[in-house]
Design a protein around this motif. Sequence first.
Motif, PDB file in Angstrom:
ATOM      1  N   ARG A 171       0.827  -1.203   0.000  1.00 16.89           N
ATOM      2  CA  ARG A 171       0.000   0.000   0.000  1.00 16.89           C
ATOM      3  C   ARG A 171       0.863   1.256   0.000  1.00 16.89           C
ATOM      4  NH1 ARG A 171      -5.377  -0.667   1.147  1.00 16.89           N
ATOM      5  NH2 ARG A 171      -6.044  -2.767   1.730  1.00 16.89           N
ATOM      6  N   VAL A 172       2.069   1.123   0.547  1.00 14.72           N
ATOM      7  CA  VAL A 172       3.001   2.249   0.590  1.00 14.72           C
ATOM      8  C   VAL A 172       3.919   2.242  -0.633  1.00 14.72           C
ATOM      9  CG1 VAL A 172       4.809   3.378   1.956  1.00 14.72           C
ATOM     10  CG2 VAL A 172       2.945   2.168   3.107  1.00 14.72           C
ATOM     11  N   LEU A 173       4.276   1.040  -1.081  1.00 16.12           N
ATOM     12  CA  LEU A 173       5.150   0.879  -2.247  1.00 16.12           C
ATOM     13  C   LEU A 173       4.362   0.165  -3.349  1.00 16.12           C
ATOM     14  CD1 LEU A 173       8.352  -0.353  -0.365  1.00 16.12           C
ATOM     15  CD2 LEU A 173       7.806   1.986  -1.075  1.00 16.12           C
ATOM     16  N   PRO A 174       3.655   0.909  -4.193  1.00 16.00           N
ATOM     17  CA  PRO A 174       2.756   0.298  -5.191  1.00 16.00           C
ATOM     18  C   PRO A 174       3.438  -0.672  -6.143  1.00 16.00           C
ATOM     19  CG  PRO A 174       2.363   2.664  -4.998  1.00 16.00           C
ATOM     20  CD  PRO A 174       3.609   2.373  -4.225  1.00 16.00           C
ATOM     21  N   TRP A 175       4.736  -0.529  -6.349  1.00 20.84           N
ATOM     22  CA  TRP A 175       5.400  -1.439  -7.280  1.00 20.84           C
ATOM     23  C   TRP A 175       5.377  -2.885  -6.794  1.00 20.84           C
ATOM     24  CZ3 TRP A 175       9.633  -3.850  -5.132  1.00 20.84           C
ATOM     25  CH2 TRP A 175      10.262  -3.205  -4.067  1.00 20.84           C
ATOM     26  N   ARG A 227      13.087 -13.267  -3.181  1.00 28.71           N
ATOM     27  CA  ARG A 227      13.249 -13.409  -4.629  1.00 28.71           C
ATOM     28  C   ARG A 227      12.168 -12.643  -5.388  1.00 28.71           C
ATOM     29  NH1 ARG A 227      12.117 -18.736  -8.226  1.00 28.71           N
ATOM     30  NH2 ARG A 227      10.096 -18.297  -7.313  1.00 28.71           N
ATOM     31  N   ASP A 228      10.919 -12.745  -4.908  1.00 28.28           N
ATOM     32  CA  ASP A 228       9.824 -12.050  -5.585  1.00 28.28           C
ATOM     33  C   ASP A 228       9.960 -10.530  -5.459  1.00 28.28           C
ATOM     34  OD1 ASP A 228       8.715 -14.410  -6.397  1.00 28.28           O
ATOM     35  OD2 ASP A 228       7.212 -14.498  -4.799  1.00 28.28           O
ATOM     36  N   VAL A 229      10.368 -10.064  -4.281  1.00 29.47           N
ATOM     37  CA  VAL A 229      10.539  -8.623  -4.086  1.00 29.47           C
ATOM     38  C   VAL A 229      11.634  -8.095  -5.007  1.00 29.47           C
ATOM     39  CG1 VAL A 229      11.327  -6.858  -2.464  1.00 29.47           C
ATOM     40  CG2 VAL A 229       9.646  -8.563  -1.734  1.00 29.47           C
ATOM     41  N   LEU A 230      12.744  -8.822  -5.117  1.00 28.83           N
ATOM     42  CA  LEU A 230      13.829  -8.396  -5.994  1.00 28.83           C
ATOM     43  C   LEU A 230      13.370  -8.365  -7.452  1.00 28.83           C
ATOM     44  CD1 LEU A 230      16.905 -10.275  -4.450  1.00 28.83           C
ATOM     45  CD2 LEU A 230      16.405  -7.813  -4.379  1.00 28.83           C
ATOM     46  N   TRP A 231      12.563  -9.341  -7.840  1.00 23.92           N
ATOM     47  CA  TRP A 231      12.073  -9.369  -9.223  1.00 23.92           C
ATOM     48  C   TRP A 231      11.144  -8.176  -9.481  1.00 23.92           C
ATOM     49  CZ3 TRP A 231       7.694  -9.527 -12.176  1.00 23.92           C
ATOM     50  CH2 TRP A 231       7.844  -9.926 -13.505  1.00 23.92           C
ATOM     51  N   LEU A 232      10.237  -7.904  -8.551  1.00 25.44           N
ATOM     52  CA  LEU A 232       9.332  -6.761  -8.699  1.00 25.44           C
ATOM     53  C   LEU A 232      10.101  -5.440  -8.728  1.00 25.44           C
ATOM     54  CD1 LEU A 232       6.478  -7.907  -6.279  1.00 25.44           C
ATOM     55  CD2 LEU A 232       6.332  -7.724  -8.767  1.00 25.44           C
ATOM     56  N   TRP A 233      11.169  -5.358  -7.926  1.00 27.91           N
ATOM     57  CA  TRP A 233      11.997  -4.161  -7.925  1.00 27.91           C
ATOM     58  C   TRP A 233      12.696  -3.982  -9.277  1.00 27.91           C
ATOM     59  CZ3 TRP A 233      13.184   0.143  -5.270  1.00 27.91           C
ATOM     60  CH2 TRP A 233      14.400   0.787  -5.544  1.00 27.91           C
ATOM     61  N   ARG A 236      10.152  -2.645 -11.858  1.00 31.15           N
ATOM     62  CA  ARG A 236       9.257  -1.557 -11.459  1.00 31.15           C
ATOM     63  C   ARG A 236       9.254  -0.433 -12.476  1.00 31.15           C
ATOM     64  NH1 ARG A 236      14.026  -0.530  -9.483  1.00 31.15           N
ATOM     65  NH2 ARG A 236      14.718   1.596  -8.990  1.00 31.15           N
ATOM     66  N   ASP A 237      10.442  -0.061 -13.005  1.00 29.14           N
ATOM     67  CA  ASP A 237      10.522   1.028 -13.981  1.00 29.14           C
ATOM     68  C   ASP A 237       9.821   0.653 -15.268  1.00 29.14           C
ATOM     69  OD1 ASP A 237      11.937   2.599 -12.218  1.00 29.14           O
ATOM     70  OD2 ASP A 237      13.885   1.859 -12.893  1.00 29.14           O
ATOM     71  N   ARG A 238       9.938  -0.622 -15.636  1.00 31.09           N
ATOM     72  CA  ARG A 238       9.273  -1.084 -16.855  1.00 31.09           C
ATOM     73  C   ARG A 238       7.759  -0.951 -16.720  1.00 31.09           C
ATOM     74  NH1 ARG A 238      10.030  -7.204 -18.024  1.00 31.09           N
ATOM     75  NH2 ARG A 238      12.167  -6.573 -17.505  1.00 31.09           N
ATOM     76  N   GLY A 239       7.238  -1.296 -15.539  1.00 29.82           N
ATOM     77  CA  GLY A 239       5.801  -1.170 -15.305  1.00 29.82           C
ATOM     78  C   GLY A 239       5.354   0.268 -15.335  1.00 29.82           C
ATOM     79  N   GLN A 240       6.164   1.159 -14.758  1.00 24.68           N
ATOM     80  CA  GLN A 240       5.816   2.576 -14.778  1.00 24.68           C
ATOM     81  C   GLN A 240       5.862   3.129 -16.195  1.00 24.68           C
ATOM     82  OE1 GLN A 240       8.639   4.227 -12.037  1.00 24.68           O
ATOM     83  NE2 GLN A 240       7.568   3.456 -10.212  1.00 24.68           N
ATOM     84  N   ASP A 241       6.868   2.660 -16.980  1.00 21.93           N
ATOM     85  CA  ASP A 241       6.971   3.123 -18.366  1.00 21.93           C
ATOM     86  C   ASP A 241       5.767   2.676 -19.179  1.00 21.93           C
ATOM     87  OD1 ASP A 241       9.355   4.288 -17.760  1.00 21.93           O
ATOM     88  OD2 ASP A 241      10.599   2.653 -18.559  1.00 21.93           O
ATOM     89  N   LEU A 242       5.331   1.414 -18.959  1.00 23.72           N
ATOM     90  CA  LEU A 242       4.168   0.916 -19.680  1.00 23.72           C
ATOM     91  C   LEU A 242       2.919   1.690 -19.310  1.00 23.72           C
ATOM     92  CD1 LEU A 242       4.802  -2.946 -19.465  1.00 23.72           C
ATOM     93  CD2 LEU A 242       4.994  -1.478 -21.495  1.00 23.72           C
ATOM     94  N   ALA A 243       2.772   1.991 -17.991  1.00 28.00           N
ATOM     95  CA  ALA A 243       1.613   2.759 -17.550  1.00 28.00           C
ATOM     96  C   ALA A 243       1.630   4.158 -18.146  1.00 28.00           C
ATOM     97  CB  ALA A 243       1.602   2.841 -16.026  1.00 28.00           C
ATOM     98  N   GLY A 244       2.828   4.771 -18.183  1.00 24.89           N
ATOM     99  CA  GLY A 244       2.938   6.107 -18.757  1.00 24.89           C
ATOM    100  C   GLY A 244       2.652   6.114 -20.243  1.00 24.89           C
TER     101      GLY A 244
END
Length: 262
Positions: A171-175, A227-233, A236-244
Amino acid sequence: MALNHMYEARLLQQETTVGAGVQVLLLTLLGTAIGMGPAGWLTGLAFALATWAVLTRAVLRSRLRSFGPANRVTLGRATLVGGVTALVADSFESSPPVTVLVALTAVALILDGVDGKVARHTGTSTALGARFDMEVDAFLILVLSVYVSMSLGPWVLLIGGMRYVFVATARVLPWLNGELPPSMARKTVAALQGVALLVAGSGYLPYAATAGIVACALASLVWSFGRDVLWLWSVRDRGQDLAGAAADTVLHQPVPELVAGG
């Protein structure tokens, strides 16, 4: 159409109400057989009420046309988890019937592999069903970790609390809400937690062996979440770029009404 939707909504409400009724029946059987105290009764009834309220609201909002056989299996599992929850709450006042606790937990864990297969076999897989299954699993692990922590120590609570800490942090870190790729290792680690806590709760093994099994389960869970947190990290930029990019596409698309001269 409206009448059909009302009829379907009533059927869905009947399914969840029957589930709550079965939960109360199980609590009655447990109370009669073992003389369950007020803590067990109140906790079990609170679980039944909360499950009924949340599930009823969820199925109505999802506009399902039918509850489905897979959800019925998961609801049955939830009923067993409610019984385990009541027994664990009652254990703070008196020694629980370990055999009954182990039996209910074992059946709930076994059925965990059934509802998904039923959903796929009947073509009734839904996002609601997957979420329902996940929440039942998570709560069972939380309750078992509370029970086992009474003999091994509060560190066991990390097993049950880790998923809820992850959700709260997201909830604090949406990525952290990004979609994870399928992983057999993740599923195996998740299944291991229930088995390890069941073995620990049974009391059949010496203290050292029990502590070692639970510690290994916790270590595997930390590895899986890490492992999952590192993968999401990493994505994260790719997801933001796609959203943008999606937002930019929408902003630069012609509005149909204006093009038509409306």
